[in-house]
Motif scaffolding. Structure first.
Motif, PDB file in Angstrom:
ATOM      1  N   GLN A  29       0.836  -1.200   0.000  1.00 55.02           N
ATOM      2  CA  GLN A  29       0.000   0.000   0.000  1.00 55.02           C
ATOM      3  C   GLN A  29       0.873   1.253   0.000  1.00 55.02           C
ATOM      4  O   GLN A  29       0.615   2.204  -0.741  1.00 55.02           O
ATOM      5  N   SER A  30       1.903   1.246   0.798  1.00 53.59           N
ATOM      6  CA  SER A  30       2.803   2.393   0.873  1.00 53.59           C
ATOM      7  C   SER A  30       3.526   2.617  -0.449  1.00 53.59           C
ATOM      8  O   SER A  30       3.650   3.755  -0.919  1.00 53.59           O
ATOM      9  N   LEU A  31       3.981   1.544  -1.072  1.00 49.09           N
ATOM     10  CA  LEU A  31       4.706   1.665  -2.330  1.00 49.09           C
ATOM     11  C   LEU A  31       3.782   2.014  -3.497  1.00 49.09           C
ATOM     12  O   LEU A  31       4.212   2.649  -4.466  1.00 49.09           O
ATOM     13  N   LEU A  32       2.513   1.603  -3.423  1.00 53.89           N
ATOM     14  CA  LEU A  32       1.564   1.888  -4.498  1.00 53.89           C
ATOM     15  C   LEU A  32       0.932   3.273  -4.398  1.00 53.89           C
ATOM     16  O   LEU A  32       0.411   3.795  -5.383  1.00 53.89           O
ATOM     17  N   ARG A  33       0.987   3.872  -3.217  1.00 54.50           N
ATOM     18  CA  ARG A  33       0.348   5.180  -3.018  1.00 54.50           C
ATOM     19  C   ARG A  33       0.804   6.214  -4.049  1.00 54.50           C
ATOM     20  O   ARG A  33      -0.037   6.888  -4.662  1.00 54.50           O
ATOM     21  N   PRO A  34       2.114   6.369  -4.309  1.00 51.58           N
ATOM     22  CA  PRO A  34       2.512   7.368  -5.319  1.00 51.58           C
ATOM     23  C   PRO A  34       2.030   7.006  -6.728  1.00 51.58           C
ATOM     24  O   PRO A  34       1.765   7.896  -7.534  1.00 51.58           O
ATOM     25  N   GLU A  35       1.901   5.718  -7.023  1.00 50.27           N
ATOM     26  CA  GLU A  35       1.415   5.287  -8.335  1.00 50.27           C
ATOM     27  C   GLU A  35      -0.043   5.725  -8.515  1.00 50.27           C
ATOM     28  O   GLU A  35      -0.419   6.248  -9.565  1.00 50.27           O
ATOM     29  N   GLY A  36      -0.855   5.498  -7.494  1.00 46.63           N
ATOM     30  CA  GLY A  36      -2.256   5.916  -7.540  1.00 46.63           C
ATOM     31  C   GLY A  36      -2.378   7.423  -7.625  1.00 46.63           C
ATOM     32  O   GLY A  36      -3.213   7.954  -8.367  1.00 46.63           O
ATOM     33  N   HIS A  37      -1.536   8.115  -6.884  1.00 46.96           N
ATOM     34  CA  HIS A  37      -1.544   9.583  -6.915  1.00 46.96           C
ATOM     35  C   HIS A  37      -1.229  10.083  -8.329  1.00 46.96           C
ATOM     36  O   HIS A  37      -1.875  11.017  -8.819  1.00 46.96           O
ATOM     37  N   ALA A  38      -0.258   9.463  -8.984  1.00 41.50           N
ATOM     38  CA  ALA A  38       0.120   9.883 -10.340  1.00 41.50           C
ATOM     39  C   ALA A  38      -1.040   9.681 -11.314  1.00 41.50           C
ATOM     40  O   ALA A  38      -1.298  10.533 -12.168  1.00 41.50           O
ATOM     41  N   ILE A  39      -1.753   8.560 -11.189  1.00 42.29           N
ATOM     42  CA  ILE A  39      -2.910   8.309 -12.064  1.00 42.29           C
ATOM     43  C   ILE A  39      -4.000   9.336 -11.797  1.00 42.29           C
ATOM     44  O   ILE A  39      -4.562   9.918 -12.725  1.00 42.29           O
ATOM     45  N   ARG A  40      -4.306   9.575 -10.508  1.00 41.92           N
ATOM     46  CA  ARG A  40      -5.340  10.554 -10.173  1.00 41.92           C
ATOM     47  C   ARG A  40      -4.956  11.944 -10.662  1.00 41.92           C
ATOM     48  O   ARG A  40      -5.791  12.685 -11.186  1.00 41.92           O
ATOM     49  N   GLN A  41      -3.690  12.293 -10.518  1.00 37.25           N
ATOM     50  CA  GLN A  41      -3.231  13.616 -10.961  1.00 37.25           C
ATOM     51  C   GLN A  41      -3.335  13.739 -12.477  1.00 37.25           C
ATOM     52  O   GLN A  41      -3.798  14.762 -12.985  1.00 37.25           O
ATOM     53  N   ALA A  42      -2.955  12.701 -13.198  1.00 37.12           N
ATOM     54  CA  ALA A  42      -3.020  12.739 -14.667  1.00 37.12           C
ATOM     55  C   ALA A  42      -4.460  12.900 -15.157  1.00 37.12           C
ATOM     56  O   ALA A  42      -4.696  13.509 -16.197  1.00 37.12           O
TER      57      ALA A  42
END
Length: 158
Positions: A29-42
């Motif tokens: 979850q911690s490692l995936l958080r920035p990945e999800g943030h990048a998708i949401r931001q895009a």
């Protein structure tokens, strides 16, 4: 604090913790958080929206109560997210034919367009994350994850 390591250790540094599901789930979850943030931001989306839209997409006509259970959010949080999505023209709410006290949720045409964009991003992420994993291992991984989720769901009745 000197010597504090802010980067998580490599998987082979976890020792016995690499077989501890709660520990590994928190790490993922911690490692995936920035990945999800990048998708949401895009896609200019707020937290929680991808899961809500995805569940509605897969379950057209789902009630808000069932949606809240599916995405593991409080009913009040789901109500706020659905209201926001409705205002953006992504979700439609109408009274359920089975129970007039509940709203049936569906995606609008714009909601379907957004889901297609979300799927492009999430499929690319999954492909990257499973790059060194065979198709059979990937299927086994998700089959086991599904069983664990089912065990947790049925265990919650105890």
């Amino acid at each position: 604090m000197t010597g504090h390591n802010t980067r998580p250790p490599k998987g082979d540094d976890f020792g016995i913790l690499s077989r501890d599901l709660p520990f590994m789930a928190r790490t993922l979850q911690s490692l995936l958080r920035p990945e999800g943030h990048a998708i949401r931001q895009a896609l200019d989306l707020e937290a929680g929206v991808i899961g809500v839209l995805s569940v509605i997409w897969l379950n057209p006509g789902i009630s808000q109560n069932d949606l809240a259970t599916s995405v593991v959010l409080k009913k009040s949080a789901v109500t706020a997210v659905v209201k926001h999505l409705e205002e953006r023209g992504l979700v439609a709410r109408e009274r359920s034919q089975q129970d007039r006290r509940q709203n049936a949720l569906t995606l609008t045409a714009d909601g379907h367009t957004l889901i297609a964009k979300i799927r492009e991003h999430t499929e690319a992420l999954n492909d990257r994350l499973f790059e060194n994993v065979s198709a059979a291992e990937r299927e086994t991984f998700f089959a086991v994850m599904d069983k664990v989720v089912q065990n947790l769901l049925t265990g919650s009745d105890r």
